[in-house]
Design an enzyme around this catalytic site. Structure first.
Site, short mmCIF file in Angstrom:
data_model
loop_
_atom_site.label_atom_id
_atom_site.label_comp_id
_atom_site.label_asym_id
_atom_site.label_seq_id
_atom_site.Cartn_x
_atom_site.Cartn_y
_atom_site.Cartn_z
N PRO A 120 0.77 -1.15 0.01
CA PRO A 120 -0.12 -0.26 -0.42
C PRO A 120 0.86 1.40 0.05
O PRO A 120 1.65 1.58 0.64
CB PRO A 120 -0.90 -0.26 1.41
N ASN A 121 0.25 2.37 -0.62
CA ASN A 121 1.19 3.42 -0.71
C ASN A 121 1.93 3.59 -1.87
O ASN A 121 3.24 4.81 -1.78
CB ASN A 121 0.91 4.11 0.09
N ARG A 145 12.15 5.29 13.37
CA ARG A 145 11.21 6.04 13.47
C ARG A 145 9.65 5.96 14.53
O ARG A 145 10.35 4.86 15.63
CB ARG A 145 10.38 5.22 12.28
N ASN A 150 8.41 -4.73 -0.16
CA ASN A 150 8.10 -3.89 0.71
C ASN A 150 6.87 -3.46 1.15
O ASN A 150 5.92 -2.97 0.44
CB ASN A 150 8.56 -2.65 0.14
N GLU A 196 13.22 -8.82 3.24
CA GLU A 196 12.09 -7.80 3.84
C GLU A 196 12.74 -6.42 3.20
O GLU A 196 14.11 -6.26 3.37
CB GLU A 196 11.50 -8.07 4.92
N ALA A 223 2.33 -0.37 5.14
CA ALA A 223 1.73 -0.98 6.99
C ALA A 223 2.06 -2.25 6.86
O ALA A 223 1.51 -2.34 7.83
CB ALA A 223 1.25 0.36 6.85
N HIS A 240 12.80 -2.13 3.34
CA HIS A 240 12.08 -0.63 3.36
C HIS A 240 13.08 0.32 2.85
O HIS A 240 14.15 0.43 3.41
CB HIS A 240 11.97 -0.86 4.91
N ARG A 278 4.75 11.37 -1.96
CA ARG A 278 4.33 10.66 -0.94
C ARG A 278 5.85 10.80 -0.32
O ARG A 278 6.53 9.98 0.21
CB ARG A 278 4.46 9.14 -1.27
N TYR A 305 10.83 8.97 1.63
CA TYR A 305 11.02 8.15 0.63
C TYR A 305 11.07 8.82 -0.39
O TYR A 305 12.29 7.50 -0.86
CB TYR A 305 9.41 7.75 0.90
C1 DQA Z 1 7.89 1.56 4.15
C2 DQA Z 1 7.94 1.36 5.69
C3 DQA Z 1 6.61 1.35 6.18
O1 DQA Z 1 6.65 1.77 7.86
C4 DQA Z 1 5.05 2.32 5.66
O2 DQA Z 1 4.09 1.65 6.56
C5 DQA Z 1 6.06 2.64 4.37
C6 DQA Z 1 6.76 2.40 3.74
C7 DQA Z 1 8.76 1.93 3.84
O3 DQA Z 1 9.73 1.66 2.88
O4 DQA Z 1 10.29 1.84 4.82
O5 DQA Z 1 4.49 2.35 4.08
O6 DQA Z 1 8.27 0.05 3.78
#
Ligand code: DQA
Length: 151
Positions: A14-15, A112, A79, A103, A82, A105, A22, A27
């Protein structure tokens, strides 16, 4: 003799389709399309065929991972956005796979908010890359390519 390309899947949750727009201070300004096209350029010389999937929906990602179960997938880079911090369903789906899973990020989730410190995947992933922005995807690709070549 030509060698068969090894299939690796890149999943973004998501996102992450909004990368570039964003929270760029967290990011970065690179879009997901740019990240994917950079990865694609790196993959071919490594003998890897990449497949890309992004969804804002947990169930759609679970369905996609089920598809991988029947394919000859050599690795997954994910990735989960959330969903990292919440999704038992995603964890259970990934447990179906026997290939290496990285995994990733963009941000360092451990620097954070405390709710981001817990990953539902960390203990089932082969490894985790976090805090290196978009470059982390390339690190993950190199790591997984190395793992595949060693096995
Ligand atoms: C994320 C970190 C997550 O906590 C966040 O919700 C994201 C992006 C990152 O790539 O740093 O959507 O996965």
């Amino acid at each position: 003799m030509s060698q068969e390309l090894k299939k690796i899947k890149i999943i973004n949750g998501p996102n992450l389709n909004m990368l570039g727009k964003r929270e760029p201070e967290i990011y970065g300004s690179v879009t997901l399309d740019q990240i994917n096209s950079d990865l694609d350029k790196k993959a071919k010389p490594l003998g890897i065929d990449l497949g890309f999937f992004q969804s804002n929906h947990e169930g759609a990602i679970v369905d996609k991972i089920h598809e991988f179960f029947n394919e000859n997938i050599k690795g997954v880079i994910i990735n989960p956005g959330a969903l990292t911090h919440t999704s038992v369903a995603l964890r259970d789906a990934l447990l179906l796979l026997s290939c290496p899973i990285v995994e990733i990020h963009l941000s360092n989730i451990y620097k954070r908010e405390s709710f981001r410190h817990k990953s539902m995947l960390a203990d089932i992933a082969t490894g985790q890359v976090c805090g290196f922005g978009h470059y982390g995807y390339q690190m993950a690709l190199n790591a997984i390519a190395n793992r595949i070549n060693e096995s």
